[in-house]
Design a protein around this motif. Sequence first.
Motif, PDB file in Angstrom:
ATOM      1  N   THR A 119       0.846  -1.158   0.035  1.00 52.18           N
ATOM      2  CA  THR A 119       0.088  -0.049  -0.087  1.00 52.18           C
ATOM      3  C   THR A 119       0.967   1.455   0.053  1.00 52.18           C
ATOM      4  OG1 THR A 119      -0.032   0.115   2.480  1.00 52.18           O
ATOM      5  CG2 THR A 119      -1.820  -1.353   1.135  1.00 52.18           C
ATOM      6  N   THR A 120       0.488   2.170  -0.848  1.00 51.50           N
ATOM      7  CA  THR A 120       1.156   3.421  -0.763  1.00 51.50           C
ATOM      8  C   THR A 120       0.208   4.500  -0.642  1.00 51.50           C
ATOM      9  OG1 THR A 120       2.657   2.576  -2.635  1.00 51.50           O
ATOM     10  CG2 THR A 120       2.400   5.115  -2.239  1.00 51.50           C
ATOM     11  N   PRO A 121       0.356   5.309   0.328  1.00 53.08           N
ATOM     12  CA  PRO A 121      -0.483   6.379   0.969  1.00 53.08           C
ATOM     13  C   PRO A 121      -0.955   7.412  -0.367  1.00 53.08           C
ATOM     14  CG  PRO A 121       0.935   6.090   2.656  1.00 53.08           C
ATOM     15  CD  PRO A 121       1.610   5.240   1.315  1.00 53.08           C
ATOM     16  N   LEU A 122      -2.180   7.778  -0.313  1.00 52.31           N
ATOM     17  CA  LEU A 122      -2.746   8.628  -1.138  1.00 52.31           C
ATOM     18  C   LEU A 122      -2.922   9.989  -0.457  1.00 52.31           C
ATOM     19  CD1 LEU A 122      -4.953   6.358  -3.668  1.00 52.31           C
ATOM     20  CD2 LEU A 122      -2.341   7.143  -4.048  1.00 52.31           C
ATOM     21  N   THR A 123      -2.999  11.277  -1.167  1.00 52.19           N
ATOM     22  CA  THR A 123      -3.629  12.328  -0.562  1.00 52.19           C
ATOM     23  C   THR A 123      -4.945  12.412  -0.872  1.00 52.19           C
ATOM     24  OG1 THR A 123      -3.155  13.738  -2.588  1.00 52.19           O
ATOM     25  CG2 THR A 123      -1.291  13.607  -0.805  1.00 52.19           C
ATOM     26  N   PHE A 124      -5.950  12.984   0.055  1.00 50.77           N
ATOM     27  CA  PHE A 124      -7.153  13.283  -0.053  1.00 50.77           C
ATOM     28  C   PHE A 124      -7.849  14.238   0.738  1.00 50.77           C
ATOM     29  CE2 PHE A 124      -6.750  10.368   3.692  1.00 50.77           C
ATOM     30  CZ  PHE A 124      -7.424  11.104   4.664  1.00 50.77           C
ATOM     31  N   THR A 125      -8.788  14.828   0.463  1.00 44.80           N
ATOM     32  CA  THR A 125      -9.719  15.986   1.293  1.00 44.80           C
ATOM     33  C   THR A 125     -10.868  15.406   1.601  1.00 44.80           C
ATOM     34  OG1 THR A 125     -10.337  16.966  -0.684  1.00 44.80           O
ATOM     35  CG2 THR A 125      -8.413  17.789   0.032  1.00 44.80           C
ATOM     36  N   TYR A 126     -11.551  15.691   2.552  1.00 43.66           N
ATOM     37  CA  TYR A 126     -12.657  15.104   3.176  1.00 43.66           C
ATOM     38  C   TYR A 126     -13.781  16.081   3.704  1.00 43.66           C
ATOM     39  CZ  TYR A 126     -16.044  11.795   5.695  1.00 43.66           C
ATOM     40  OH  TYR A 126     -16.948  11.104   6.264  1.00 43.66           O
ATOM     41  N   ASP A 127     -14.969  16.104   3.363  1.00 42.65           N
ATOM     42  CA  ASP A 127     -15.981  17.222   4.029  1.00 42.65           C
ATOM     43  C   ASP A 127     -16.903  16.578   4.812  1.00 42.65           C
ATOM     44  OD1 ASP A 127     -17.407  16.010   2.144  1.00 42.65           O
ATOM     45  OD2 ASP A 127     -17.783  17.660   0.781  1.00 42.65           O
ATOM     46  N   SER A 128     -16.759  15.392   5.258  1.00 40.21           N
ATOM     47  CA  SER A 128     -17.870  14.663   5.996  1.00 40.21           C
ATOM     48  C   SER A 128     -18.705  14.034   5.443  1.00 40.21           C
ATOM     49  CB  SER A 128     -18.387  15.595   7.192  1.00 40.21           C
ATOM     50  OG  SER A 128     -19.425  16.213   6.551  1.00 40.21           O
ATOM     51  N   LEU A 129     -18.786  14.180   3.996  1.00 40.07           N
ATOM     52  CA  LEU A 129     -19.790  13.457   3.252  1.00 40.07           C
ATOM     53  C   LEU A 129     -19.545  12.673   1.980  1.00 40.07           C
ATOM     54  CD1 LEU A 129     -22.761  15.970   2.970  1.00 40.07           C
ATOM     55  CD2 LEU A 129     -22.598  14.071   4.447  1.00 40.07           C
ATOM     56  N   THR A 130     -18.338  13.343   1.281  1.00 37.40           N
ATOM     57  CA  THR A 130     -17.569  12.735   0.186  1.00 37.40           C
ATOM     58  C   THR A 130     -16.029  12.843   0.667  1.00 37.40           C
ATOM     59  OG1 THR A 130     -17.654  14.698  -1.184  1.00 37.40           O
ATOM     60  CG2 THR A 130     -19.527  13.270  -1.297  1.00 37.40           C
ATOM     61  N   VAL A 131     -15.457  12.138   0.017  1.00 33.14           N
ATOM     62  CA  VAL A 131     -13.998  12.191   0.074  1.00 33.14           C
ATOM     63  C   VAL A 131     -13.268  12.324  -1.499  1.00 33.14           C
ATOM     64  CG1 VAL A 131     -13.577   9.642   0.317  1.00 33.14           C
ATOM     65  CG2 VAL A 131     -11.935  11.119   0.777  1.00 33.14           C
ATOM     66  N   ALA A 132     -12.608  13.354  -1.676  1.00 34.49           N
ATOM     67  CA  ALA A 132     -11.948  13.222  -2.969  1.00 34.49           C
ATOM     68  C   ALA A 132     -10.402  12.774  -2.783  1.00 34.49           C
ATOM     69  CB  ALA A 132     -11.729  14.844  -3.577  1.00 34.49           C
ATOM     70  N   ILE A 133      -9.958  11.891  -3.778  1.00 33.30           N
ATOM     71  CA  ILE A 133      -8.693  11.011  -3.716  1.00 33.30           C
ATOM     72  C   ILE A 133      -8.044  11.664  -4.758  1.00 33.30           C
ATOM     73  CG2 ILE A 133      -7.776   8.932  -3.249  1.00 33.30           C
ATOM     74  CD1 ILE A 133     -10.568   7.889  -2.185  1.00 33.30           C
ATOM     75  N   LYS A 134      -6.676  11.891  -4.716  1.00 33.86           N
ATOM     76  CA  LYS A 134      -5.760  11.909  -5.691  1.00 33.86           C
ATOM     77  C   LYS A 134      -5.126  10.715  -6.137  1.00 33.86           C
ATOM     78  CE  LYS A 134      -3.286  14.476  -8.841  1.00 33.86           C
ATOM     79  NZ  LYS A 134      -3.737  15.017  -9.776  1.00 33.86           N
ATOM     80  N   LEU A 135      -5.190   9.913  -6.947  1.00 36.44           N
ATOM     81  CA  LEU A 135      -4.677   8.652  -7.380  1.00 36.44           C
ATOM     82  C   LEU A 135      -3.102   8.933  -7.691  1.00 36.44           C
ATOM     83  CD1 LEU A 135      -7.292   7.146  -9.771  1.00 36.44           C
ATOM     84  CD2 LEU A 135      -7.064   6.871  -7.200  1.00 36.44           C
ATOM     85  N   ASP A 136      -2.391   7.791  -7.513  1.00 36.54           N
ATOM     86  CA  ASP A 136      -1.111   7.724  -7.741  1.00 36.54           C
ATOM     87  C   ASP A 136      -0.475   8.250  -9.397  1.00 36.54           C
ATOM     88  OD1 ASP A 136      -2.037   5.316  -8.371  1.00 36.54           O
ATOM     89  OD2 ASP A 136       0.065   4.419  -8.633  1.00 36.54           O
ATOM     90  N   ARG A 137      -1.381   7.935 -10.319  1.00 39.34           N
ATOM     91  CA  ARG A 137      -1.198   8.210 -11.548  1.00 39.34           C
ATOM     92  C   ARG A 137      -2.540   8.494 -12.491  1.00 39.34           C
ATOM     93  NH1 ARG A 137      -1.657   3.829 -15.125  1.00 39.34           N
ATOM     94  NH2 ARG A 137      -1.520   1.806 -14.172  1.00 39.34           N
ATOM     95  N   THR A 138      -2.132   8.670 -13.613  1.00 46.29           N
ATOM     96  CA  THR A 138      -3.765   8.646 -14.682  1.00 46.29           C
ATOM     97  C   THR A 138      -4.004   7.374 -14.993  1.00 46.29           C
ATOM     98  OG1 THR A 138      -3.223  10.902 -15.175  1.00 46.29           O
ATOM     99  CG2 THR A 138      -4.743   9.473 -16.802  1.00 46.29           C
ATOM    100  N   TYR A 139      -5.259   6.844 -14.889  1.00 46.12           N
ATOM    101  CA  TYR A 139      -5.765   5.440 -15.360  1.00 46.12           C
ATOM    102  C   TYR A 139      -6.832   5.547 -16.665  1.00 46.12           C
ATOM    103  CZ  TYR A 139      -3.787   3.681 -10.968  1.00 46.12           C
ATOM    104  OH  TYR A 139      -2.928   3.354  -9.848  1.00 46.12           O
ATOM    105  N   THR A 140      -6.423   4.651 -17.402  1.00 43.60           N
ATOM    106  CA  THR A 140      -7.411   4.497 -18.433  1.00 43.60           C
ATOM    107  C   THR A 140      -8.468   3.566 -18.225  1.00 43.60           C
ATOM    108  OG1 THR A 140      -6.271   2.794 -19.731  1.00 43.60           O
ATOM    109  CG2 THR A 140      -5.474   4.991 -20.042  1.00 43.60           C
ATOM    110  N   ASN A 141      -9.404   3.524 -18.950  1.00 45.84           N
ATOM    111  CA  ASN A 141     -10.364   2.435 -18.889  1.00 45.84           C
ATOM    112  C   ASN A 141     -10.212   1.032 -19.318  1.00 45.84           C
ATOM    113  OD1 ASN A 141     -10.958   2.692 -21.497  1.00 45.84           O
ATOM    114  ND2 ASN A 141     -13.070   3.254 -21.492  1.00 45.84           N
ATOM    115  N   ALA A 142      -8.835   0.936 -19.561  1.00 42.75           N
ATOM    116  CA  ALA A 142      -8.512  -0.487 -19.971  1.00 42.75           C
ATOM    117  C   ALA A 142      -7.904  -1.174 -18.947  1.00 42.75           C
ATOM    118  CB  ALA A 142      -7.579  -0.371 -21.233  1.00 42.75           C
ATOM    119  N   GLU A 143      -7.850  -0.185 -17.704  1.00 42.89           N
ATOM    120  CA  GLU A 143      -7.084  -0.856 -16.561  1.00 42.89           C
ATOM    121  C   GLU A 143      -7.951  -0.349 -15.248  1.00 42.89           C
ATOM    122  OE1 GLU A 143      -3.219   1.000 -16.519  1.00 42.89           O
ATOM    123  OE2 GLU A 143      -4.084   2.919 -17.094  1.00 42.89           O
ATOM    124  N   SER A 144      -7.879  -1.549 -14.171  1.00 40.10           N
ATOM    125  CA  SER A 144      -8.482  -1.249 -13.058  1.00 40.10           C
ATOM    126  C   SER A 144      -7.187  -0.952 -11.814  1.00 40.10           C
ATOM    127  CB  SER A 144      -9.069  -2.374 -12.604  1.00 40.10           C
ATOM    128  OG  SER A 144      -8.675  -3.611 -12.550  1.00 40.10           O
TER     129      SER A 144
END
Length: 826
Positions: free
Chosen positions: A100-125
């Motif tokens: 596991t590699t920690p990710l940065t995120f912001t949280y407003d108590s209802l939703t959490v916005a997460i910055k991924l480690d890179r850009t992903y395409t719809n061909a990968e999960s």
Amino acid sequence: MKTLYAAVLAGGISACALSTAQAQAPAAETPAYKLYRATTTKINDLVHTKLDVRFDYKKRYMYGKEWVTLKPHMYPTDSLRLDAKGMDLKTIAIVKNGKTTPLTFTYDSLTVAIKLDRTYTNAESYTVYIDYTAKPNELKVKGSAAINDAKGLYFVNPDGTEKDKPTQIWTQGETEASSAWFPTIDKPNQKTTEEISMTVPKQYVTLSNGRLALQKINKDGTRTDTWKQELPHSPYLFMMAVGDFKIYKDKWRNKEVSYYLEPKYAPYAKDIFGFTPEVMEFYSKTLGVDYPWYKYSQIVVRDYVSGAMENTSATLHGVYVQGTKRELADRYYDGGRSTIVHELFHQWFGDYVTAESWSNLTVNESFADFSESIWAEYKYGKDAGDAHSLEAMQNYLGQPDAKKKDLVRFHYNDKEDVFDVVTYQKGGRILYMLRNYLGNAAFYKGLNIYLKTNAFKNGEAQQLRLAMEEASGRDLNWFFNQWYYGAGHPVLNISYKWDDATKTQTVYLQQTQDGNGFTLPMAIDIYAGGKKTRHSVWMRTKADTLTFLVPSKPDLVNVDGDKILLTKKTDSKTLDEYAFQYFNAPLFLDRYEAIDFAKTRQNEKGAQKIIIAALQDKYYGLRVKAIAAANLTSYDDVRNAAVPILVKLAQTDENNLVRAAAITALGKLKASGNMSLFKQSLTSQSYAIQGAAMNAIGMINPTEAVALAKTYQNDSEGALKQAVLGVYATNGTDAEWPYYYDAFKNGDPNAQFQMIRKAAEYAGRVKSPEYAQQAITTIGELGVKYKQFGVAPTVIQLLTSIKDARTKLGDTASAAAADKAIAALN
């Protein structure tokens, strides 16, 4: 979801007030209502959700670890937003090669916005790990009339301090409350497979979606159960339940069917749920799609926030569905069984194919409502199916402001508002009407196409239209435009004229509702010369005149011969024509209409003939209706003809509700000669019959009724318990108050509101100020709790009546307590 209709405050709020209050206020002028409610845009798609959870009963917390696998829907993305309501989010990390590699995120108590480690395409999960704590009891969220709370995860009596209440945990996800116990994209247009591991005290059993894959005993006295749901479904359909439940194992074909009940009701598991495999078989064959999930379980929990919920493969019910053999003997179809079939049909319409947005909730809930009628029709006969469908239509027509709402609704104040009589009862009746128009073969072929085309995906009304058009070969835009994408219903006036010279029967049809007219295909049956001739016609304008050549004056012109239209109808038939209709037209509603017309005209022989005949109608519901309609006190002819029939019905009818209704009618005569019949009826095994007998005795001899009630109060449920409480409320003293008050205080909301007016009257006359103040406190608390549903004015009225009564008794302390309770409601 099956809503639990709450509460009658006679003269205060309507019968469905707590569950349909929101249907009465479209509030189209609000900014929220003006918003177009678009289907949620898909940026990332859920693929798999793995949870590992433990519960802190003392704190009412859940400690969770989650591994959620996703992939971009279409466009590349380097970010992820999850719904996560009221949580402590400790760690969020990307998982790669087991690390596991920690990710940065912001949280407003209802939703959490997460910055991924890179850009992903719809061909990968990618997989994100989250370590979190859910705190549902600290979450401030709004429920609805259908679902009166929305904190997702519920701890029932977690400290074991509430007498006679088990310790349980259960979840409720609809609409978007699953994200109160695990981070997710909490939208109906998402689908994900699932794995949940629950660590619980080893004496408890667990239930979740899918199959129980693994159980492991832990050294600390706990056990970890792992459940796997390997077919995709929406997050709101995730569920967990934990508690002391007994499991009854049944089966359908080669699949497990199970019933989870508290130990008290475990002996009656087969009585409550045992017809489930038969319903699964009926639905599978009717739809041409076999029950799609690994297993089917049903569980009954305490303090549930609605009626029932169709969690995938694991339906959750409130306690009202359960009962002993004696209780169940009086319930027939609508005493919980209709809910059981409603939730089961959702396993296809709602779970297998899910509404893509709450705007299109009709493709879930209208179908489940419709299923109640088709099962009744199949199992109990066409009269039963038509009776259930009529009740649904009447529930819709009984809500005046419901006519302002579209079935597919792209504008609303809150998504919870869509759970109303339009989506449920009106939508179900529309499907009943569409089936009649297309015919059974085409209609069910259309449902088969819809299900198979959208299997494990999402659907909307337009896809339903296309499937029905493919099956039938007919254009259905006109039908969907007026019934799905428009509001209201036709208000139809029907009148007639016969011209003997030209042998012409004229029928005048006029729609009087505001706005445009409805296109209405219908059958008109003309009964003349001993035969029936059917004419299939279309009403395409708001006013239409139809003429038919008939050899002789018709005995009856029966507009809407199939009795299928969703309409508020005024028909100018004569009494003779209604009498002919009762005895010659074939359908439930033909006879129902005749009884309805006759009940206010019992001074006329034709009406008497209908009422007396209907006392022995082939359908029990119409026997009950006729018994209630018969005016035994004003018309000697009616009484003389009816009483012998009522006595026979009270003694020998095969239906307990008919026997109870007959006893009730005889009781109102207050004839002491019937006392032996009433006392004999007290020995029945039917609570309904016993309850009717108790009430009848109370009308003749109140003192004896109170004495009898004392002998039955500890062995009473259902109608008998209500009768005991009613006798006490009317004639009881301080001696009976503790029993009455315990039932009032600890009843469910329906029971409390049914008792509230009598409780106020009783509290006004008891001698003890302490007892009076008990009622004042409980009534005031109810008013505060349900104030948002408009009950306050009626509750204030009741509190004022208690105050006035206590003041007359010189009880100033109770009068002051009533003032305080009233102030809390203003």
